[in-house]
Scaffold this motif. Structure first.
Motif, PDB file in Angstrom:
ATOM      1  N   LEU A 213       0.829  -1.200   0.000  1.00 25.02           N
ATOM      2  CA  LEU A 213       0.000   0.000   0.000  1.00 25.02           C
ATOM      3  C   LEU A 213       0.869   1.259   0.000  1.00 25.02           C
ATOM      4  O   LEU A 213       0.552   2.255  -0.668  1.00 25.02           O
ATOM      5  CB  LEU A 213      -0.929  -0.006   1.210  1.00 25.02           C
ATOM      6  CG  LEU A 213      -2.053   1.027   1.245  1.00 25.02           C
ATOM      7  CD1 LEU A 213      -2.864   1.008  -0.050  1.00 25.02           C
ATOM      8  CD2 LEU A 213      -2.965   0.773   2.440  1.00 25.02           C
ATOM      9  N   TYR A 242      -9.062   1.577   5.047  1.00 22.98           N
ATOM     10  CA  TYR A 242      -7.726   2.076   5.364  1.00 22.98           C
ATOM     11  C   TYR A 242      -7.726   3.597   5.435  1.00 22.98           C
ATOM     12  O   TYR A 242      -8.438   4.273   4.682  1.00 22.98           O
ATOM     13  CB  TYR A 242      -6.724   1.623   4.300  1.00 22.98           C
ATOM     14  CG  TYR A 242      -6.495   0.121   4.278  1.00 22.98           C
ATOM     15  CD1 TYR A 242      -5.395  -0.439   4.916  1.00 22.98           C
ATOM     16  CD2 TYR A 242      -7.383  -0.729   3.625  1.00 22.98           C
ATOM     17  CE1 TYR A 242      -5.177  -1.809   4.896  1.00 22.98           C
ATOM     18  CE2 TYR A 242      -7.171  -2.098   3.596  1.00 22.98           C
ATOM     19  CZ  TYR A 242      -6.074  -2.632   4.242  1.00 22.98           C
ATOM     20  OH  TYR A 242      -5.868  -3.983   4.230  1.00 22.98           O
ATOM     21  N   ILE A 271      -6.092   3.693  -6.014  1.00 26.33           N
ATOM     22  CA  ILE A 271      -5.895   2.515  -5.168  1.00 26.33           C
ATOM     23  C   ILE A 271      -7.178   1.698  -5.065  1.00 26.33           C
ATOM     24  O   ILE A 271      -7.153   0.465  -5.143  1.00 26.33           O
ATOM     25  CB  ILE A 271      -5.388   2.925  -3.768  1.00 26.33           C
ATOM     26  CG1 ILE A 271      -3.971   3.499  -3.881  1.00 26.33           C
ATOM     27  CG2 ILE A 271      -5.389   1.732  -2.812  1.00 26.33           C
ATOM     28  CD1 ILE A 271      -3.379   3.963  -2.572  1.00 26.33           C
ATOM     29  N   THR A 275      -7.232  -2.127  -6.412  1.00 29.37           N
ATOM     30  CA  THR A 275      -7.217  -3.206  -5.413  1.00 29.37           C
ATOM     31  C   THR A 275      -8.594  -3.646  -4.946  1.00 29.37           C
ATOM     32  O   THR A 275      -8.769  -4.764  -4.470  1.00 29.37           O
ATOM     33  CB  THR A 275      -6.426  -2.776  -4.161  1.00 29.37           C
ATOM     34  OG1 THR A 275      -7.124  -1.691  -3.514  1.00 29.37           O
ATOM     35  CG2 THR A 275      -5.028  -2.332  -4.517  1.00 29.37           C
TER      36      THR A 275
END
Length: 297
Positions: A213, A242, A271, A275
């Motif tokens: 990450l 997150y 991101i 992901t």
């Protein structure tokens, strides 16, 4: 493209959108039926499915996915074909009220946007309609037994997802106002829920490593603006997603407000799309404003 979006928004403008928010495993799917009855709602979006009048009418269940991240992508309608198929049914059925389920306010807003629905006019948190003891019991059932709920009768789940169906359970709930924590007395309603056990629940949650990450975040910053230099990245995680804290140096003369906002959104979009994980927040801290190479003596 903008004309199509405007047409969709015009089509869905009559829909009243509600949302139920709570961390994963706190009992949203089950209690969504009670909440829908309270507000006269006949349609629910839950984990990639469009459910109307206790029937699965469109979409696909995130609970059939083999990995946790795959389930997140489905729940967020990340796939264009998936979200377009649900939006098409929404247009045809002329639903007046709909309830969106999600682990955070950001998640339900993203679902609404991707399905071209108006933003939720009312967001209810699970703590408003369930006691602390009920939430703890639901979390224990998820963590220890891997039990998940689809808020439709068992006959619907057996027909659509027999491979993950586990059992059904009926509970009796008081029809007293759902927002009253003391629900004793008064007439009641029998609610049926379908218990399922997805493959990803058996294997445990799949998470992305902090190292991966961090590398992705640095790549995003460099891609968005190579003049911004990353000094430090801190990562926090919880059951929702997150949170990233990125410390940077920026060149002298930078329009900070616009640059920081663009950088935050770029990191989140890239991101999440790559992901399937949920980025709850990106905070940018400017440590130093540096001179450009041509200004240095």
């Amino acid at each position: 493209m903008s004309g199509l979006v405007d047409k969709l928004l015009q089509t869905f403008r009559h829909i009243q959108v509600y949302a139920l928010v709570g961390e994963s495993g706190t009992g949203k799917s089950f209690r969504s039926k009670l909440l829908a009855e309270e507000y006269g709602i006949h349609a629910i979006i839950d984990d990639g499915l469009l459910i109307q009048d206790e029937k699965i009418v469109a979409g696909r269940s995130a609970k059939r996915e083999k990995t946790y991240m795959g389930a997140v992508r489905v729940a967020l309608f990340d796939d264009k074909e998936h979200r377009d198929s649900v939006a098409k049914v929404l247009r045809k059925t002329h639903i007046k009220k709909i309830l969106l389920l999600g682990t955070s306010e950001k998640m339900v807003m993203k679902i609404a946007m991707r399905l071209q629905l108006p933003q939720p006019q009312k967001i209810i948190h699970i703590e408003e309609i369930a006691t602390k003891e009920e939430i703890e019991k639901a979390i224990k059932s998820r963590q220890v037994e891997g039990k998940h709920v689809i808020p439709v009768p068992s006959i619907e789940v057996k027909r659509n997802y027999p491979q993950i169906f586990s059992s059904s359970l009926r509970d009796f709930f008081s029809r007293k106002n759902i927002f009253s924590k003391n629900k004793t007395g008064g007439s009641g309603k029998l609610i049926e829920k379908s218990i399922v056990q997805p493959e990803f629940s058996k294997k445990g949650r799949v998470e992305i490593s902090e190292a991966a990450l961090t590398q992705m975040t640095m790549h995003c910053v460099n891609e968005c603006d190579p003049d911004v230099k990353v000094k430090k990245i801190s990562i926090k995680t919880d059951s929702r997603g997150y949170r990233l804290l990125v410390t940077v140096d920026v060149p002298f003369g930078t329009q900070l407000t616009g640059k920081v906002h663009r950088l935050q959104q770029y990191i989140i979009d890239k991101i999440e799309s790559y992901t399937g994980i949920l980025i709850e927040e990106v905070s940018i801290i400017i440590d130093k404003i540096s001179r450009t190479p041509t200004e240095k003596k």
